[in-house]
Write a protein that holds these residues in place. Structure first.
Motif, PDB file in Angstrom:
ATOM      1  N   MET A   1      75.672 -10.083  20.621  1.00  0.00           N
ATOM      2  CA  MET A   1      74.916 -10.271  19.859  1.00  0.00           C
ATOM      3  C   MET A   1      74.059 -12.035  19.368  1.00  0.00           C
ATOM      4  N   ALA A   2      73.016 -12.638  18.853  1.00  0.00           N
ATOM      5  CA  ALA A   2      72.825 -13.889  18.629  1.00  0.00           C
ATOM      6  C   ALA A   2      74.141 -14.693  17.218  1.00  0.00           C
ATOM      7  N   THR A   3      73.844 -15.685  16.990  1.00  0.00           N
ATOM      8  CA  THR A   3      74.958 -16.049  16.053  1.00  0.00           C
ATOM      9  C   THR A   3      73.826 -16.782  15.285  1.00  0.00           C
ATOM     10  N   VAL A   4      74.401 -16.371  14.020  1.00  0.00           N
ATOM     11  CA  VAL A   4      73.913 -17.005  13.082  1.00  0.00           C
ATOM     12  C   VAL A   4      74.733 -17.581  12.150  1.00  0.00           C
ATOM     13  N   ILE A   5      74.267 -18.692  12.027  1.00  0.00           N
ATOM     14  CA  ILE A   5      74.697 -19.701  10.666  1.00  0.00           C
ATOM     15  C   ILE A   5      74.027 -19.583   9.649  1.00  0.00           C
ATOM     16  N   LEU A   6      75.283 -19.619   8.781  1.00  0.00           N
ATOM     17  CA  LEU A   6      74.956 -19.225   7.719  1.00  0.00           C
ATOM     18  C   LEU A   6      74.887 -20.427   6.214  1.00  0.00           C
ATOM     19  N   VAL A   7      73.906 -20.937   5.665  1.00  0.00           N
ATOM     20  CA  VAL A   7      74.030 -22.417   5.383  1.00  0.00           C
ATOM     21  C   VAL A   7      73.664 -21.750   3.272  1.00  0.00           C
ATOM     22  N   ARG A   8      74.252 -22.670   2.054  1.00  0.00           N
ATOM     23  CA  ARG A   8      74.383 -22.333   1.156  1.00  0.00           C
ATOM     24  C   ARG A   8      72.998 -23.642   0.614  1.00  0.00           C
ATOM     25  N   HIS A   9      72.777 -23.024   0.639  1.00  0.00           N
ATOM     26  CA  HIS A   9      71.541 -24.851  -0.721  1.00  0.00           C
ATOM     27  C   HIS A   9      71.462 -25.907  -0.996  1.00  0.00           C
ATOM     28  N   GLY A  10      71.443 -27.195  -0.993  1.00  0.00           N
ATOM     29  CA  GLY A  10      72.470 -27.805  -1.366  1.00  0.00           C
ATOM     30  C   GLY A  10      72.680 -27.799  -2.748  1.00  0.00           C
ATOM     31  N   ARG A  11      73.200 -28.885  -3.858  1.00  0.00           N
ATOM     32  CA  ARG A  11      72.968 -28.751  -5.295  1.00  0.00           C
ATOM     33  C   ARG A  11      71.909 -28.947  -5.830  1.00  0.00           C
ATOM     34  N   THR A  12      72.182 -28.138  -7.180  1.00  0.00           N
ATOM     35  CA  THR A  12      70.508 -28.337  -7.933  1.00  0.00           C
ATOM     36  C   THR A  12      71.265 -29.276  -9.420  1.00  0.00           C
ATOM     37  N   THR A  13      70.484 -29.816 -10.165  1.00  0.00           N
ATOM     38  CA  THR A  13      71.119 -29.807 -11.387  1.00  0.00           C
ATOM     39  C   THR A  13      71.412 -28.398 -12.099  1.00  0.00           C
TER      40      THR A  13
ATOM     41  N   ARG B   1      87.777 -13.898  -3.388  1.00  0.00           N
ATOM     42  CA  ARG B   1      88.488 -14.898  -2.252  1.00  0.00           C
ATOM     43  C   ARG B   1      87.365 -16.152  -1.150  1.00  0.00           C
ATOM     44  N   ILE B   2      86.101 -15.747  -1.545  1.00  0.00           N
ATOM     45  CA  ILE B   2      86.033 -17.251  -0.223  1.00  0.00           C
ATOM     46  C   ILE B   2      84.551 -17.786  -1.310  1.00  0.00           C
ATOM     47  N   SER B   3      85.170 -18.502  -0.844  1.00  0.00           N
ATOM     48  CA  SER B   3      84.105 -20.223  -1.572  1.00  0.00           C
ATOM     49  C   SER B   3      82.998 -20.509  -0.403  1.00  0.00           C
ATOM     50  N   VAL B   4      81.822 -21.034  -1.596  1.00  0.00           N
ATOM     51  CA  VAL B   4      81.052 -20.906  -0.084  1.00  0.00           C
ATOM     52  C   VAL B   4      80.257 -22.049  -1.386  1.00  0.00           C
ATOM     53  N   GLY B   5      80.326 -23.301  -0.196  1.00  0.00           N
ATOM     54  CA  GLY B   5      80.226 -24.962  -1.549  1.00  0.00           C
ATOM     55  C   GLY B   5      78.229 -24.660  -0.978  1.00  0.00           C
ATOM     56  N   PRO B   6      77.868 -25.801  -1.751  1.00  0.00           N
ATOM     57  CA  PRO B   6      76.871 -25.961  -1.651  1.00  0.00           C
ATOM     58  C   PRO B   6      76.501 -26.994   0.080  1.00  0.00           C
ATOM     59  N   ALA B   7      75.308 -26.492   0.519  1.00  0.00           N
ATOM     60  CA  ALA B   7      74.529 -26.992   2.236  1.00  0.00           C
ATOM     61  C   ALA B   7      75.919 -26.938   2.917  1.00  0.00           C
ATOM     62  N   SER B   8      76.974 -25.688   2.339  1.00  0.00           N
ATOM     63  CA  SER B   8      78.096 -25.547   3.697  1.00  0.00           C
ATOM     64  C   SER B   8      77.595 -24.336   4.721  1.00  0.00           C
ATOM     65  N   VAL B   9      78.469 -24.443   6.241  1.00  0.00           N
ATOM     66  CA  VAL B   9      77.788 -24.061   6.793  1.00  0.00           C
ATOM     67  C   VAL B   9      78.860 -22.949   6.996  1.00  0.00           C
ATOM     68  N   SER B  10      78.447 -21.915   7.749  1.00  0.00           N
ATOM     69  CA  SER B  10      79.778 -20.609   7.988  1.00  0.00           C
ATOM     70  C   SER B  10      78.272 -19.841   9.218  1.00  0.00           C
ATOM     71  N   ILE B  11      79.617 -19.847  10.387  1.00  0.00           N
ATOM     72  CA  ILE B  11      78.944 -19.363  11.708  1.00  0.00           C
ATOM     73  C   ILE B  11      80.128 -17.868  11.563  1.00  0.00           C
ATOM     74  N   VAL B  12      78.566 -16.895  12.391  1.00  0.00           N
ATOM     75  CA  VAL B  12      79.290 -15.213  12.821  1.00  0.00           C
ATOM     76  C   VAL B  12      78.203 -14.673  13.202  1.00  0.00           C
ATOM     77  N   SER B  13      79.338 -14.674  14.743  1.00  0.00           N
ATOM     78  CA  SER B  13      78.405 -13.353  15.782  1.00  0.00           C
ATOM     79  C   SER B  13      78.294 -12.393  15.440  1.00  0.00           C
ATOM     80  N   TYR B  14      77.306 -10.968  15.577  1.00  0.00           N
ATOM     81  CA  TYR B  14      77.581  -9.589  15.668  1.00  0.00           C
ATOM     82  C   TYR B  14      77.364  -9.316  17.051  1.00  0.00           C
ATOM     83  N   GLY B  15      78.696  -8.475  16.903  1.00  0.00           N
ATOM     84  CA  GLY B  15      79.026  -7.966  18.718  1.00  0.00           C
ATOM     85  C   GLY B  15      78.868  -6.921  18.829  1.00  0.00           C
ATOM     86  N   PRO B  16      79.127  -6.114  19.634  1.00  0.00           N
ATOM     87  CA  PRO B  16      78.441  -4.596  19.895  1.00  0.00           C
ATOM     88  C   PRO B  16      79.480  -3.945  19.240  1.00  0.00           C
TER      89      PRO B  16
END
Length: 230
Positions: A1-13, A177-192
């Motif tokens: 499958m394709a590869t998705v880059i998961l990006v959280r939005h940057g910090r807000t007030t 248990r998973i941390s996802v910070g502002p504007a962080s990048v996570s990478i997932v590929s969905y194989g068969p």
């Protein structure tokens, strides 16, 4: 499958002051958040992405624009309602320090699969619609651009954590248990055979190795030789 880059939005007030913004309108990136989003856009500039799919909330649309502005081409850039923030109902707009005193708080921390926010959404429903949206877009991008396609999904902390939990084969009750910070990048590929998680919560580093996509296949026993930068 394709590869998705998961990006959280940057910090807000709201992030900086400890408020649960939820789906409230008018919540935008602060100056730190803009700098974070610009850095993420710079990191992704070496990767020719075929799409940048965003939550409809302003902070995600702003972050997505920083990414789009640094792409050499013109990626498809739709808004995806199913990537929006969890509906926190009556919790929206309140201080996290006050919410920590609520009777529901321990369940949010240890048994989120059983949580339904008062007047809002269940965390299980949030995960279900977000995972379905990512897999739907992933299949569509692969069908149009081939298995080497790379695309970006811009969303929110709890939403991305739930997507990563699914990809890791983790029960939703373990997703805190998973941390996802502002504007962080996570990478997932969905194989068969299964998803593969290639990175979580990264805030720096070279991403040019993603330029040619990730080919799915068997997991390398012993860890393999790693990715090669073009």
């Amino acid at each position: 499958m394709a590869t998705v880059i998961l990006v959280r939005h940057g910090r807000t007030t709201a992030n900086a002051t400890g408020l649960l913004a939820g789906r409230a309108s008018g919540v935008t990136l602060d100056e730190t958040g803009k700098d974070q989003a610009a850095l993420t856009g710079d990191r992704l500039s070496a990767v020719p992405v075929v799409g940048v799919v965003s939550s409809p909330l302003e902070r995600c649309l702003e972050t997505a624009q920083f990414i789009l502005d640094r792409q050499h081409g013109t990626p498809y850039a739709p808004v995806e309602p199913d990537l929006t923030e969890c509906d926190y109902g009556q919790w929206q707009g309140r201080a996290l320090s006050d919410l920590a005193k609520e009777a529901l708080w321990p369940a949010v921390q240890s048994q989120p699969s059983a949580v339904v926010f008062p007047g809002g959404e269940s965390m299980a429903a949030m995960q279900s619609r977000a995972v379905a949206a990512v897999r739907r877009h992933d299949a569509a991008f692969e069908a149009e651009h081939g298995p080497g396609a790379v695309w970006v999904a811009v969303s929110h902390g709890d939403v991305i954590k739930s997507i990563l939990a699914d990809a890791l084969g983790m029960h939703l009750d373990l997703f805190q248990r998973i941390s996802v910070g502002p504007a962080s990048v996570s990478i997932v590929s969905y194989g068969p055979a299964r998803p593969m998680v290639h990175g979580t919560n990264t805030e720096a580093g070279d991403l040019s190795w993603l330029a040619n996509g990730i080919r799915s296949g068997d997991a390398p026993v012993g860890g393999g030789a790693g990715q090669r930068t073009p």
